[in-house]
Design a protein around this motif. Structure first.
Motif, PDB file in Angstrom:
ATOM      1  N   MET A   1     -35.058   3.531   9.258  1.00 30.92           N
ATOM      2  CA  MET A   1     -34.194   2.934  10.271  1.00 30.92           C
ATOM      3  C   MET A   1     -33.180   1.997   9.636  1.00 30.92           C
ATOM      4  SD  MET A   1     -35.380   4.416  12.906  1.00 30.92           S
ATOM      5  CE  MET A   1     -34.427   3.604  14.164  1.00 30.92           C
ATOM      6  N   LEU A   2     -33.505   1.477   8.464  1.00 32.84           N
ATOM      7  CA  LEU A   2     -32.565   0.642   7.728  1.00 32.84           C
ATOM      8  C   LEU A   2     -31.812   1.451   6.681  1.00 32.84           C
ATOM      9  CD1 LEU A   2     -34.824  -2.510   7.173  1.00 32.84           C
ATOM     10  CD2 LEU A   2     -33.031  -2.208   8.881  1.00 32.84           C
ATOM     11  N   ALA A   3     -32.453   2.509   6.160  1.00 29.67           N
ATOM     12  CA  ALA A   3     -31.822   3.300   5.107  1.00 29.67           C
ATOM     13  C   ALA A   3     -30.605   4.071   5.629  1.00 29.67           C
ATOM     14  CB  ALA A   3     -32.833   4.269   4.502  1.00 29.67           C
ATOM     15  N   VAL A   4     -30.733   4.691   6.803  1.00 26.81           N
ATOM     16  CA  VAL A   4     -29.635   5.519   7.321  1.00 26.81           C
ATOM     17  C   VAL A   4     -28.353   4.709   7.537  1.00 26.81           C
ATOM     18  CG1 VAL A   4     -28.858   6.923   9.268  1.00 26.81           C
ATOM     19  CG2 VAL A   4     -31.126   7.294   8.303  1.00 26.81           C
TER      20      VAL A   4
ATOM     21  N   ALA B   1     -24.964   7.836  17.689  1.00 23.81           N
ATOM     22  CA  ALA B   1     -25.378   7.196  18.935  1.00 23.81           C
ATOM     23  C   ALA B   1     -26.870   7.372  19.184  1.00 23.81           C
ATOM     24  CB  ALA B   1     -24.576   7.771  20.105  1.00 23.81           C
ATOM     25  N   ALA B   2     -27.382   8.587  18.929  1.00 20.56           N
ATOM     26  CA  ALA B   2     -28.809   8.835  19.127  1.00 20.56           C
ATOM     27  C   ALA B   2     -29.640   7.969  18.192  1.00 20.56           C
ATOM     28  CB  ALA B   2     -29.119  10.311  18.893  1.00 20.56           C
ATOM     29  N   PHE B   3     -29.195   7.855  16.959  1.00 19.82           N
ATOM     30  CA  PHE B   3     -29.915   7.008  16.006  1.00 19.82           C
ATOM     31  C   PHE B   3     -29.912   5.553  16.461  1.00 19.82           C
ATOM     32  CE2 PHE B   3     -30.650   4.419  12.331  1.00 19.82           C
ATOM     33  CZ  PHE B   3     -31.544   5.142  11.561  1.00 19.82           C
ATOM     34  N   ALA B   4     -28.760   5.082  16.963  1.00 19.96           N
ATOM     35  CA  ALA B   4     -28.653   3.700  17.423  1.00 19.96           C
ATOM     36  C   ALA B   4     -29.615   3.424  18.574  1.00 19.96           C
ATOM     37  CB  ALA B   4     -27.213   3.401  17.844  1.00 19.96           C
ATOM     38  N   VAL B   5     -29.734   4.373  19.491  1.00 11.59           N
ATOM     39  CA  VAL B   5     -30.640   4.203  20.631  1.00 11.59           C
ATOM     40  C   VAL B   5     -32.092   4.120  20.151  1.00 11.59           C
ATOM     41  CG1 VAL B   5     -31.559   5.317  22.699  1.00 11.59           C
ATOM     42  CG2 VAL B   5     -29.096   5.291  22.289  1.00 11.59           C
ATOM     43  N   ILE B   6     -32.472   5.018  19.242  1.00  8.07           N
ATOM     44  CA  ILE B   6     -33.838   5.007  18.719  1.00  8.07           C
ATOM     45  C   ILE B   6     -34.102   3.718  17.947  1.00  8.07           C
ATOM     46  CG2 ILE B   6     -35.442   6.137  17.131  1.00  8.07           C
ATOM     47  CD1 ILE B   6     -35.018   7.585  19.774  1.00  8.07           C
ATOM     48  N   ALA B   7     -33.096   3.247  17.198  1.00  6.85           N
ATOM     49  CA  ALA B   7     -33.244   1.991  16.466  1.00  6.85           C
ATOM     50  C   ALA B   7     -33.446   0.822  17.424  1.00  6.85           C
ATOM     51  CB  ALA B   7     -32.022   1.751  15.580  1.00  6.85           C
ATOM     52  N   ALA B   8     -32.719   0.839  18.540  1.00  7.26           N
ATOM     53  CA  ALA B   8     -32.874  -0.225  19.540  1.00  7.26           C
ATOM     54  C   ALA B   8     -34.263  -0.199  20.159  1.00  7.26           C
ATOM     55  CB  ALA B   8     -31.805  -0.087  20.621  1.00  7.26           C
ATOM     56  N   VAL B   9     -34.760   1.007  20.442  1.00  8.75           N
ATOM     57  CA  VAL B   9     -36.119   1.137  20.989  1.00  8.75           C
ATOM     58  C   VAL B   9     -37.142   0.621  19.985  1.00  8.75           C
ATOM     59  CG1 VAL B   9     -37.877   2.808  21.703  1.00  8.75           C
ATOM     60  CG2 VAL B   9     -35.515   3.063  22.497  1.00  8.75           C
ATOM     61  N   SER B  10     -36.940   0.967  18.722  1.00  8.96           N
ATOM     62  CA  SER B  10     -37.842   0.488  17.671  1.00  8.96           C
ATOM     63  C   SER B  10     -37.817  -1.035  17.572  1.00  8.96           C
ATOM     64  CB  SER B  10     -37.437   1.099  16.328  1.00  8.96           C
ATOM     65  OG  SER B  10     -38.202   0.559  15.274  1.00  8.96           O
ATOM     66  N   ALA B  11     -36.604  -1.617  17.625  1.00  8.00           N
ATOM     67  CA  ALA B  11     -36.470  -3.070  17.545  1.00  8.00           C
ATOM     68  C   ALA B  11     -37.158  -3.744  18.722  1.00  8.00           C
ATOM     69  CB  ALA B  11     -34.990  -3.454  17.515  1.00  8.00           C
TER      70      ALA B  11
ATOM     71  N   GLY C   1     -37.178  15.192  12.236  1.00  6.75           N
ATOM     72  CA  GLY C   1     -36.273  16.269  11.866  1.00  6.75           C
ATOM     73  C   GLY C   1     -34.854  16.053  12.345  1.00  6.75           C
ATOM     74  N   LEU C   2     -34.696  15.496  13.536  1.00  9.45           N
ATOM     75  CA  LEU C   2     -33.371  15.353  14.125  1.00  9.45           C
ATOM     76  C   LEU C   2     -32.574  14.207  13.514  1.00  9.45           C
ATOM     77  CD1 LEU C   2     -31.507  16.466  16.354  1.00  9.45           C
ATOM     78  CD2 LEU C   2     -32.459  14.709  17.875  1.00  9.45           C
ATOM     79  N   LEU C   3     -33.220  13.054  13.339  1.00  6.27           N
ATOM     80  CA  LEU C   3     -32.493  11.846  12.950  1.00  6.27           C
ATOM     81  C   LEU C   3     -32.808  11.361  11.538  1.00  6.27           C
ATOM     82  CD1 LEU C   3     -32.782   9.838  16.293  1.00  6.27           C
ATOM     83  CD2 LEU C   3     -30.898  11.286  15.507  1.00  6.27           C
ATOM     84  N   GLY C   4     -33.690  12.063  10.838  1.00  5.16           N
ATOM     85  CA  GLY C   4     -33.982  11.664   9.464  1.00  5.16           C
ATOM     86  C   GLY C   4     -34.798  10.400   9.365  1.00  5.16           C
TER      87      GLY C   4
ATOM     88  N   MET D   1     -33.316  -7.858  12.798  1.00  8.40           N
ATOM     89  CA  MET D   1     -32.383  -7.186  11.900  1.00  8.40           C
ATOM     90  C   MET D   1     -32.035  -5.794  12.436  1.00  8.40           C
ATOM     91  SD  MET D   1     -32.946  -6.047   7.915  1.00  8.40           S
ATOM     92  CE  MET D   1     -33.628  -7.665   7.524  1.00  8.40           C
ATOM     93  N   LEU D   2     -33.044  -5.071  12.886  1.00  3.73           N
ATOM     94  CA  LEU D   2     -32.838  -3.716  13.368  1.00  3.73           C
ATOM     95  C   LEU D   2     -32.039  -3.685  14.665  1.00  3.73           C
ATOM     96  CD1 LEU D   2     -33.472  -0.838  12.598  1.00  3.73           C
ATOM     97  CD2 LEU D   2     -35.621  -1.022  13.863  1.00  3.73           C
ATOM     98  N   LEU D   3     -32.249  -4.672  15.526  1.00  5.60           N
ATOM     99  CA  LEU D   3     -31.497  -4.739  16.775  1.00  5.60           C
ATOM    100  C   LEU D   3     -30.011  -4.941  16.504  1.00  5.60           C
ATOM    101  CD1 LEU D   3     -31.932  -4.650  19.825  1.00  5.60           C
ATOM    102  CD2 LEU D   3     -32.101  -7.154  19.794  1.00  5.60           C
ATOM    103  N   ALA D   4     -29.687  -5.782  15.525  1.00  2.76           N
ATOM    104  CA  ALA D   4     -28.290  -6.000  15.155  1.00  2.76           C
ATOM    105  C   ALA D   4     -27.666  -4.717  14.605  1.00  2.76           C
ATOM    106  CB  ALA D   4     -28.195  -7.127  14.124  1.00  2.76           C
ATOM    107  N   VAL D   5     -28.423  -4.000  13.775  1.00  4.13           N
ATOM    108  CA  VAL D   5     -27.941  -2.735  13.215  1.00  4.13           C
ATOM    109  C   VAL D   5     -27.700  -1.717  14.333  1.00  4.13           C
ATOM    110  CG1 VAL D   5     -28.598  -0.742  11.800  1.00  4.13           C
ATOM    111  CG2 VAL D   5     -28.985  -3.063  10.952  1.00  4.13           C
ATOM    112  N   ALA D   6     -28.626  -1.641  15.292  1.00  8.60           N
ATOM    113  CA  ALA D   6     -28.499  -0.692  16.396  1.00  8.60           C
ATOM    114  C   ALA D   6     -27.256  -0.984  17.232  1.00  8.60           C
ATOM    115  CB  ALA D   6     -29.751  -0.753  17.278  1.00  8.60           C
ATOM    116  N   ALA D   7     -27.011  -2.261  17.517  1.00  7.35           N
ATOM    117  CA  ALA D   7     -25.841  -2.633  18.311  1.00  7.35           C
ATOM    118  C   ALA D   7     -24.555  -2.246  17.601  1.00  7.35           C
ATOM    119  CB  ALA D   7     -25.866  -4.132  18.590  1.00  7.35           C
TER     120      ALA D   7
END
Length: 256
Positions: free
Chosen positions: A27-30, A102-112, A153-156, A242-248
């Protein structure tokens, strides 16, 4: 600052998250690969899978030596995600780049959000026993494993940020076993996805991927030691912010 130094710093932070929390590294690498090192979203997700697979296998070795891996249950959980991971990995390179971002950002926000939410300890007869016996239906476990595989598979993303709570709630693992076993799930799903991503594996900048991976491996080992010294909730909160900021940032970039 040179791209090599940025790759080393980003790799160390991603590895630290993976080693300390059993997930969150990809989630931080991508975003680091996209915004700091100039990768496209498609190649970044492929590169992240390579980095996460290698780093995860080294971290898995360390957790296995400590007795934190439940091999039988973990293998069954991971097996359910192999086909979805491979199928999603084949589809991902053909999707529009902004959609992937956008899909990655949403998943990152959910993770955060999950990291920032106060942890709930499940009450179950199987919790803390260290056994492989699931406490819910195999269908629910298989469905969860398949969903994690598709996401990988979809978002790495390795899916550890979802695998750990899933193993705690679905299979009633204690936290240490969930973190260790999640690494097995991540490794299997990532390898399955990479097997169908041949098109985006060509032309990758290995001069950046190699140092990124090396720093991530060292960071993962440091993360495992950090997890034994620092409160889990404090670690999760720091990475969650940190992840929430990246997602935004990624969501704004995808929509603007």
């Amino acid at each position: 600052m040179s791209t090599l130094i940025l790759a080393l710093i980003a790799g160390a932070v991603a590895g630290l998250a993976l080693g300390a929390l059993g997930g969150g590294g990809s989630m931080l690498a991508v975003p680091a690969l996209i915004y700091l090192l100039g990768f496209t979203p498609a190649t970044a997700t492929t590169a992240a899978l390579i980095i996460v697979t290698i780093t995860t296998l080294t971290a898995l070795f360390a957790h296995a030596r400590a007795g934190n891996v439940r091999w039988k249950a973990g293998a069954a959980f991971a097996a359910a995600g192999i086909m979805p991971a491979a199928a999603a990995g084949a589809v991902a390179p053909h999707l529009p780049q902004p959609l992937l971002t956008a899909a990655f950002a949403v998943i990152a926000a959910v993770s955060a959000a999950g990291m920032l939410r106060p942890a709930r300890v499940p009450v179950s007869a199987g919790a803390g026993t260290g056994t492989d016996a699931p406490v819910v239906s195999p269908g629910k476990a298989a469905g969860t494993g398949a969903g994690l595989g598709a996401l990988t598979g979809l978002l790495g993303v390795g899916g550890g940020f979802l695998a750990v709570p899933a193993l705690v709630t679905v299979l009633a693992f204690e936290m240490q076993a969930a973190v260790g076993t999640s690494l097995l799930v991540i490794a299997v799903n990532s390898l399955a996805s990479l097997a169908t991503r041949g098109a985006t594996a060509t032309g990758l900048d290995w001069a950046l991927i190699a140092p990124f991976t090396g720093a991530a491996i060292l960071g993962a080992w440091d993360g495992k030691r950090l997890a034994s010294k620092v409160s889990g909730p404090h670690l999760k909160r720091a990475f969650g912010i940190m992840l929430l900021a990246v997602a935004a940032f990624m969501l704004i970039d995808a929509l603007v």
